[in-house]
Design a protein around this motif. Structure first.
Motif, PDB file in Angstrom:
ATOM      1  N   THR A 130       0.737  -1.169  -0.091  1.00 47.15           N
ATOM      2  CA  THR A 130      -0.037   0.157  -0.164  1.00 47.15           C
ATOM      3  C   THR A 130       0.816   1.400  -0.121  1.00 47.15           C
ATOM      4  N   VAL A 131       2.013   1.147   0.141  1.00 49.81           N
ATOM      5  CA  VAL A 131       2.962   2.218   0.402  1.00 49.81           C
ATOM      6  C   VAL A 131       3.056   2.932  -1.085  1.00 49.81           C
ATOM      7  N   GLY A 132       3.191   2.204  -2.131  1.00 48.73           N
ATOM      8  CA  GLY A 132       2.950   2.953  -3.468  1.00 48.73           C
ATOM      9  C   GLY A 132       3.822   1.798  -4.405  1.00 48.73           C
ATOM     10  N   ARG A 133       4.272   2.388  -5.559  1.00 49.78           N
ATOM     11  CA  ARG A 133       5.229   1.697  -6.468  1.00 49.78           C
ATOM     12  C   ARG A 133       6.110   0.741  -5.897  1.00 49.78           C
ATOM     13  N   GLN A 134       6.612  -0.263  -6.341  1.00 48.60           N
ATOM     14  CA  GLN A 134       7.415  -1.190  -5.622  1.00 48.60           C
ATOM     15  C   GLN A 134       8.503  -1.937  -6.447  1.00 48.60           C
ATOM     16  N   ALA A 135       9.420  -2.414  -5.846  1.00 49.81           N
ATOM     17  CA  ALA A 135      10.268  -3.328  -6.486  1.00 49.81           C
ATOM     18  C   ALA A 135       9.878  -4.494  -7.356  1.00 49.81           C
ATOM     19  N   GLY A 136      10.229  -4.263  -8.618  1.00 42.36           N
ATOM     20  CA  GLY A 136       9.830  -5.347  -9.543  1.00 42.36           C
ATOM     21  C   GLY A 136       8.720  -5.038 -10.438  1.00 42.36           C
ATOM     22  N   ASP A 137       8.244  -3.552 -10.470  1.00 42.13           N
ATOM     23  CA  ASP A 137       7.438  -3.059 -11.210  1.00 42.13           C
ATOM     24  C   ASP A 137       8.052  -2.525 -12.566  1.00 42.13           C
ATOM     25  N   GLY A 138       9.486  -2.649 -12.516  1.00 37.18           N
ATOM     26  CA  GLY A 138      10.249  -2.231 -13.812  1.00 37.18           C
ATOM     27  C   GLY A 138      10.211  -0.598 -13.964  1.00 37.18           C
ATOM     28  N   VAL A 139       9.437   0.093 -13.138  1.00 33.23           N
ATOM     29  CA  VAL A 139       9.366   1.578 -13.317  1.00 33.23           C
ATOM     30  C   VAL A 139      10.053   2.474 -12.080  1.00 33.23           C
ATOM     31  N   ALA A 140       9.587   1.805 -10.696  1.00 30.85           N
ATOM     32  CA  ALA A 140       9.801   2.593  -9.501  1.00 30.85           C
ATOM     33  C   ALA A 140      11.155   2.706  -9.055  1.00 30.85           C
ATOM     34  N   TYR A 141      12.024   1.917  -9.594  1.00 30.14           N
ATOM     35  CA  TYR A 141      13.468   1.953  -9.357  1.00 30.14           C
ATOM     36  C   TYR A 141      14.268   3.055  -9.911  1.00 30.14           C
ATOM     37  N   GLN A 142      13.678   3.638 -10.832  1.00 30.07           N
ATOM     38  CA  GLN A 142      14.349   4.882 -11.723  1.00 30.07           C
ATOM     39  C   GLN A 142      14.706   5.987 -11.067  1.00 30.07           C
ATOM     40  N   PRO A 143      13.901   6.561 -10.242  1.00 30.91           N
ATOM     41  CA  PRO A 143      14.282   7.813  -9.556  1.00 30.91           C
ATOM     42  C   PRO A 143      15.507   7.341  -8.490  1.00 30.91           C
ATOM     43  N   ILE A 144      15.438   6.281  -8.037  1.00 32.39           N
ATOM     44  CA  ILE A 144      16.607   5.666  -6.977  1.00 32.39           C
ATOM     45  C   ILE A 144      17.843   5.656  -7.882  1.00 32.39           C
ATOM     46  N   ILE A 145      17.882   5.116  -8.756  1.00 35.78           N
ATOM     47  CA  ILE A 145      19.227   4.710  -9.687  1.00 35.78           C
ATOM     48  C   ILE A 145      19.496   6.042 -10.068  1.00 35.78           C
ATOM     49  N   ALA A 146      18.644   6.924 -10.482  1.00 38.44           N
ATOM     50  CA  ALA A 146      18.927   8.212 -11.087  1.00 38.44           C
ATOM     51  C   ALA A 146      20.005   9.001  -9.895  1.00 38.44           C
ATOM     52  N   ARG A 147      19.740   8.805  -8.773  1.00 41.10           N
ATOM     53  CA  ARG A 147      20.302   9.357  -7.609  1.00 41.10           C
ATOM     54  C   ARG A 147      21.743   8.718  -7.540  1.00 41.10           C
ATOM     55  N   ILE A 148      21.774   7.410  -7.583  1.00 40.30           N
ATOM     56  CA  ILE A 148      23.044   6.532  -7.659  1.00 40.30           C
ATOM     57  C   ILE A 148      24.087   7.012  -8.575  1.00 40.30           C
ATOM     58  N   HIS A 149      23.463   7.296  -9.920  1.00 39.48           N
ATOM     59  CA  HIS A 149      23.954   7.708 -11.080  1.00 39.48           C
ATOM     60  C   HIS A 149      24.687   8.948 -11.239  1.00 39.48           C
ATOM     61  N   GLU A 150      24.546   9.625  -9.869  1.00 39.37           N
ATOM     62  CA  GLU A 150      25.087  11.007  -9.859  1.00 39.37           C
ATOM     63  C   GLU A 150      26.711  10.719  -9.185  1.00 39.37           C
ATOM     64  N   HIS A 151      26.783   9.540  -8.537  1.00 43.43           N
ATOM     65  CA  HIS A 151      28.047   9.170  -8.068  1.00 43.43           C
ATOM     66  C   HIS A 151      28.730   7.942  -9.132  1.00 43.43           C
ATOM     67  N   PHE A 152      27.753   6.889  -9.463  1.00 41.30           N
ATOM     68  CA  PHE A 152      28.270   5.746 -10.048  1.00 41.30           C
ATOM     69  C   PHE A 152      27.274   5.475 -11.600  1.00 41.30           C
ATOM     70  N   PRO A 153      27.873   6.528 -12.429  1.00 38.77           N
ATOM     71  CA  PRO A 153      27.012   6.657 -13.524  1.00 38.77           C
ATOM     72  C   PRO A 153      26.938   5.243 -14.462  1.00 38.77           C
ATOM     73  N   ASP A 154      27.815   4.419 -14.351  1.00 41.17           N
ATOM     74  CA  ASP A 154      27.738   3.238 -15.083  1.00 41.17           C
ATOM     75  C   ASP A 154      26.817   2.106 -14.732  1.00 41.17           C
ATOM     76  N   LEU A 155      26.380   2.378 -13.568  1.00 38.49           N
ATOM     77  CA  LEU A 155      25.543   1.098 -12.837  1.00 38.49           C
ATOM     78  C   LEU A 155      24.176   1.263 -13.478  1.00 38.49           C
TER      79      LEU A 155
END
Length: 202
Positions: free
Chosen positions: A49-74
């Motif tokens: 009920t929290v919202g979009r979740q791991a495994g939906d193929g979409v919701a990880y994108q804002p998180i990985i965008a933040r990671i890309h600030e420091h590890f752009p190849d991930l």
């Protein structure tokens, strides 16, 4: 499928390590980005009920965008997207690597950030429903748990970790505790994690 994902992450870790060697100081946004990524990842892991979740193929994108600030190849490859365990492994490894990168420059501050991250992982996993999804990989809780373990134990780049002794001990102890938090004391995963991370004291 996972061998392809592992290769992608190994290449990313190698590339980020090379970049890290050339850095002369800590990124001014790294600390804030770690805590923001932790705040984003926790509800994403819990799902429901929290919202979009791991495994939906979409919701990880804002998180990985933040990671890309420091590890752009991930990257989350096409073979990993929409797979709970694989998405979780990538995101967990990325945030863990950010935290280890911080520890390289500010040992004890990195250890404190790692405690926040490990606590968030344990808390999030504890709040996931045990209900079966009917999926081949087992319940969502099991899949997230395996993803967390794999991200920590197999995909984390330990070369980023501080050489400061006291901080290193704390960080390794925290990373060892993840397996116990997720799988329980005395489990095979906990014993394997204990052996793996104990070897990193050297």
């Amino acid at each position: 499928m996972f061998s392809s994902l592992s290769s992608t992450l190994a290449a990313a870790a190698s590339a980020s390590g090379a970049k890290g060697d050339a850095k002369k100081s800590i990124s001014p946004t790294l600390r804030a980005d770690i805590y923001s990524a932790v705040d984003q990842a926790k509800p994403w892991l819990i799902g429901g009920t929290v919202g979009r979740q791991a495994g939906d193929g979409v919701a990880y994108q804002p998180i990985i965008a933040r990671i890309h600030e420091h590890f752009p190849d991930l990257k989350v490859g096409l073979d990993a997207a929409r797979n709970i365990e694989h998405e979780v492994a990538v995101i967990v490894a990325g945030i863990t690597n950010m935290t280890l990168e911080m520890s390289k420059w500010e040992g004890m501050a990195g250890a404190m950030a790692m405690r926040t991250w490990v606590d968030a992982l344990g808390d999030a996993h504890g709040k996931i429903s045990n209900a079966s999804t009917g999926a081949k990989g087992g319940s969502r809780k099991d899949q997230v748990g395996r993803g967390i373990t794999r991200g920590i134990n197999q995909l984390t780049d330990v070369t980023l970790m501080t050489r400061e002794f006291a901080a290193r001990i704390q960080i390794i102890s925290l990373l060892k505790s993840v397996n116990t938090k997720i799988h329980g004391a005395g489990s095979d995963e906990a014993r394997q994690g204990e052996a793996l991370w104990s070897s990193k004291f050297i």
